[in-house]
Write a protein that holds these residues in place. Structure first.
Motif, PDB file in Angstrom:
ATOM      1  N   THR A   6       0.781   3.749  -3.105  1.00 52.37           N
ATOM      2  CA  THR A   6       0.395   5.191  -2.624  1.00 52.37           C
ATOM      3  C   THR A   6       1.309   6.189  -3.293  1.00 52.37           C
ATOM      4  O   THR A   6       1.016   7.219  -3.734  1.00 52.37           O
ATOM      5  CB  THR A   6       0.207   5.430  -1.300  1.00 52.37           C
ATOM      6  OG1 THR A   6      -0.819   4.550  -1.006  1.00 52.37           O
ATOM      7  CG2 THR A   6      -0.104   6.844  -1.030  1.00 52.37           C
ATOM      8  N   THR A  36     -13.932  -1.207   9.369  1.00 50.79           N
ATOM      9  CA  THR A  36     -13.175  -0.001   8.735  1.00 50.79           C
ATOM     10  C   THR A  36     -13.757   1.273   9.392  1.00 50.79           C
ATOM     11  O   THR A  36     -14.878   1.594   9.699  1.00 50.79           O
ATOM     12  CB  THR A  36     -13.980   0.077   7.184  1.00 50.79           C
ATOM     13  OG1 THR A  36     -13.339  -1.029   6.298  1.00 50.79           O
ATOM     14  CG2 THR A  36     -13.509   1.444   6.672  1.00 50.79           C
ATOM     15  N   ARG A  60      -9.906 -10.424  -1.267  1.00 46.95           N
ATOM     16  CA  ARG A  60     -10.363  -9.081  -0.774  1.00 46.95           C
ATOM     17  C   ARG A  60      -9.227  -8.192  -0.097  1.00 46.95           C
ATOM     18  O   ARG A  60      -9.404  -6.982  -0.331  1.00 46.95           O
ATOM     19  CB  ARG A  60     -11.312  -9.519   0.254  1.00 46.95           C
ATOM     20  CG  ARG A  60     -11.779  -8.298   0.880  1.00 46.95           C
ATOM     21  CD  ARG A  60     -12.996  -8.565   1.858  1.00 46.95           C
ATOM     22  NE  ARG A  60     -13.314  -7.184   2.768  1.00 46.95           N
ATOM     23  CZ  ARG A  60     -14.295  -7.299   3.616  1.00 46.95           C
ATOM     24  NH1 ARG A  60     -15.129  -8.385   3.866  1.00 46.95           N
ATOM     25  NH2 ARG A  60     -14.776  -6.209   4.377  1.00 46.95           N
ATOM     26  N   LEU A 103      -7.234  -0.191  -2.986  1.00 48.85           N
ATOM     27  CA  LEU A 103      -8.467   0.925  -2.546  1.00 48.85           C
ATOM     28  C   LEU A 103      -7.792   1.841  -1.615  1.00 48.85           C
ATOM     29  O   LEU A 103      -7.867   3.042  -1.598  1.00 48.85           O
ATOM     30  CB  LEU A 103      -9.670   0.456  -1.992  1.00 48.85           C
ATOM     31  CG  LEU A 103     -10.543   1.301  -1.402  1.00 48.85           C
ATOM     32  CD1 LEU A 103     -11.202   2.482  -2.507  1.00 48.85           C
ATOM     33  CD2 LEU A 103     -12.022   0.515  -0.665  1.00 48.85           C
ATOM     34  N   GLU A 138      -7.729  -6.368  -3.117  1.00 50.75           N
ATOM     35  CA  GLU A 138      -8.519  -5.160  -3.374  1.00 50.75           C
ATOM     36  C   GLU A 138      -8.514  -4.139  -2.633  1.00 50.75           C
ATOM     37  O   GLU A 138      -8.454  -2.711  -2.829  1.00 50.75           O
ATOM     38  CB  GLU A 138      -9.922  -5.818  -3.502  1.00 50.75           C
ATOM     39  CG  GLU A 138     -10.305  -6.588  -4.761  1.00 50.75           C
ATOM     40  CD  GLU A 138     -11.734  -7.408  -4.525  1.00 50.75           C
ATOM     41  OE1 GLU A 138     -12.449  -7.268  -3.635  1.00 50.75           O
ATOM     42  OE2 GLU A 138     -11.875  -8.246  -5.339  1.00 50.75           O
ATOM     43  N   THR A 139      -8.770  -4.420  -1.054  1.00 53.31           N
ATOM     44  CA  THR A 139      -8.660  -3.543  -0.133  1.00 53.31           C
ATOM     45  C   THR A 139      -7.237  -2.632  -0.056  1.00 53.31           C
ATOM     46  O   THR A 139      -7.312  -1.366   0.106  1.00 53.31           O
ATOM     47  CB  THR A 139      -8.691  -4.062   1.348  1.00 53.31           C
ATOM     48  OG1 THR A 139     -10.034  -4.910   1.324  1.00 53.31           O
ATOM     49  CG2 THR A 139      -8.639  -3.015   2.419  1.00 53.31           C
ATOM     50  N   THR A 173      -5.199   4.103  -3.164  1.00 51.38           N
ATOM     51  CA  THR A 173      -5.842   5.192  -3.889  1.00 51.38           C
ATOM     52  C   THR A 173      -6.503   6.078  -3.038  1.00 51.38           C
ATOM     53  O   THR A 173      -6.192   7.457  -3.188  1.00 51.38           O
ATOM     54  CB  THR A 173      -7.023   4.527  -4.543  1.00 51.38           C
ATOM     55  OG1 THR A 173      -6.518   3.673  -5.473  1.00 51.38           O
ATOM     56  CG2 THR A 173      -7.750   5.635  -5.400  1.00 51.38           C
ATOM     57  N   LEU A 174      -6.960   5.741  -1.759  1.00 51.20           N
ATOM     58  CA  LEU A 174      -7.682   6.779  -1.037  1.00 51.20           C
ATOM     59  C   LEU A 174      -6.513   7.848  -0.055  1.00 51.20           C
ATOM     60  O   LEU A 174      -6.605   8.806  -0.122  1.00 51.20           O
ATOM     61  CB  LEU A 174      -8.304   6.159   0.022  1.00 51.20           C
ATOM     62  CG  LEU A 174      -9.648   5.663  -0.339  1.00 51.20           C
ATOM     63  CD1 LEU A 174     -10.237   4.755   0.729  1.00 51.20           C
ATOM     64  CD2 LEU A 174     -10.724   6.372  -0.921  1.00 51.20           C
ATOM     65  N   ARG A 234       0.676  -1.053  -0.110  1.00 54.33           N
ATOM     66  CA  ARG A 234       0.028   0.017  -0.046  1.00 54.33           C
ATOM     67  C   ARG A 234       0.946   1.388   0.014  1.00 54.33           C
ATOM     68  O   ARG A 234       0.423   2.145  -0.819  1.00 54.33           O
ATOM     69  CB  ARG A 234      -1.023  -0.168   1.240  1.00 54.33           C
ATOM     70  CG  ARG A 234      -1.898   0.919   1.252  1.00 54.33           C
ATOM     71  CD  ARG A 234      -1.404   2.393   1.814  1.00 54.33           C
ATOM     72  NE  ARG A 234      -0.732   2.085   2.972  1.00 54.33           N
ATOM     73  CZ  ARG A 234       0.297   2.833   3.360  1.00 54.33           C
ATOM     74  NH1 ARG A 234       0.802   4.064   2.731  1.00 54.33           N
ATOM     75  NH2 ARG A 234       0.932   2.878   4.561  1.00 54.33           N
TER      76      ARG A 234
END
Length: 311
Positions: free
Chosen positions: A45, A109, A274, A281, A277-278, A284-285, A41
């Motif tokens: 990022t 979350t 999953r 995501l 995918e998390t 990206t956030l 991540r």
């Protein structure tokens, strides 16, 4: 401090070194914070944000087409045992950072996380070795002292606040059943969300260790290391770093049902689609958040104003 023409952003941090590597490798697989996800991540990022900036992803309304700023990707060695972030803070690696952004996998979350103040505690009792059958009266049993300390901790838990924690394992308990142990050792951790109460816990733990040594006619050494602070919730925070600069520490779920962290089940979940995918995501956030900070200096200024009121 007002934002200058150079904005720096830290995703996370890692300093290499044999000591850090050894500390991390001593822990079991289930005890780690899923580095396969957090590292990917962080790298994703940093890469995505950099690409947006170079492309002038400033197609977004109101964003400038050029930025005076810097993206810093940092990893953390020994992030649980060894307090890697504090070492990096002490080394000055967060100096000049305007905002630190981190994501962590979870079974829920949520925007804010609430880690507890924590330290590693190494306890070593020293007694006197003797044969356990022929002349046990000549010995001083260090393991008895350690067992007594664990019993004291178990009784102490009844009076602890419900949000405080103390837990430990035996790391050394003797060499043979027919030898009175001359040396016994354990690794404990103390935790509390309240820094003041945490300091009281340290004093009480020290007294219990000394009491166990007195009762068994042994000596004891209690050594504290690492040290994670409570969270300064300025846009949420990753503990120690949160007291240095504005920081976020959101968490995103990788499972459908409550799952204990540092468990085998949670570790296995990190290998499922999953989790991939998390991770994408989350990358990206966090990248979008970094982009917004670079594009709008007033956001950084506002974060620092709030930060100063809390430190």
């Amino acid at each position: 401090m007002a934002m200058t023409s150079s904005t720096r952003w830290a995703a996370s941090r890692r300093r290499s070194g044999d000591a850090f590597r050894a500390a991390a490798e001593r822990r079991g697989r289930g005890s780690r914070c899923l580095p396969n996800m957090t590292r990917c991540r962080g790298l994703a990022t940093a890469a995505v944000t950099t690409r947006w900036l170079h492309r002038g992803s400033a197609r977004r309304s109101g964003c400038p087409r050029s930025f005076a700023g810097e993206i810093v990707f940092l990893g953390t060695p020994a992030e649980e045992r060894g307090s890697g972030k504090q070492i990096m803070i002490d080394d000055g690696l967060f100096e000049g950072i305007d905002a630190a952004l981190l994501y962590h996998p979870c079974d829920r979350t949520h925007v804010e996380s609430a880690p507890l103040a924590s330290e590693d505690v190494a306890v070593t009792f020293i007694g006197l070795q003797a044969h356990a059958a022929s002349d046990p009266w000549k010995g001083k049993n260090a393991l008895d002292a350690l067992v007594l300390l664990f019993s004291s901790v178990g009784l102490w838990r009844q009076q602890l606040r419900t949000d405080a924690r103390v837990h430990g394992i035996v790391t050394e308990g003797g060499t043979a059943a027919n030898i009175i142990p001359e040396r016994a050792a354990a690794w404990f951790m103390l935790r509390s969300p309240d820094q003041g109460y945490y300091d009281e816990m340290k004093q009480r733990f020290q007294a219990m260790a000394e009491g166990a040594a007195m009762a068994t006619d042994t000596t004891v050494e209690v050594v504290y290391s690492g040290g994670a602070a409570t969270m300064n919730h300025n846009r949420t925070i990753m503990a120690n770093v949160s007291w240095v600069c504005p920081t976020i520490h959101p968490e995103m779920s990788i499972v459908d049902q409550p799952t204990a962290g540092h468990s085998t089940a949670f570790r296995d979940a990190a290998a499922e689609p999953r989790a991939d995918e998390t991770t994408l995501l989350a990358a990206t956030l966090v990248a979008q958040t970094a982009y917004d900070l670079l594009a709008d200096p007033s956001l950084v200024e506002a974060a620092w104003r709030e930060f100063r009121t809390r430190t």
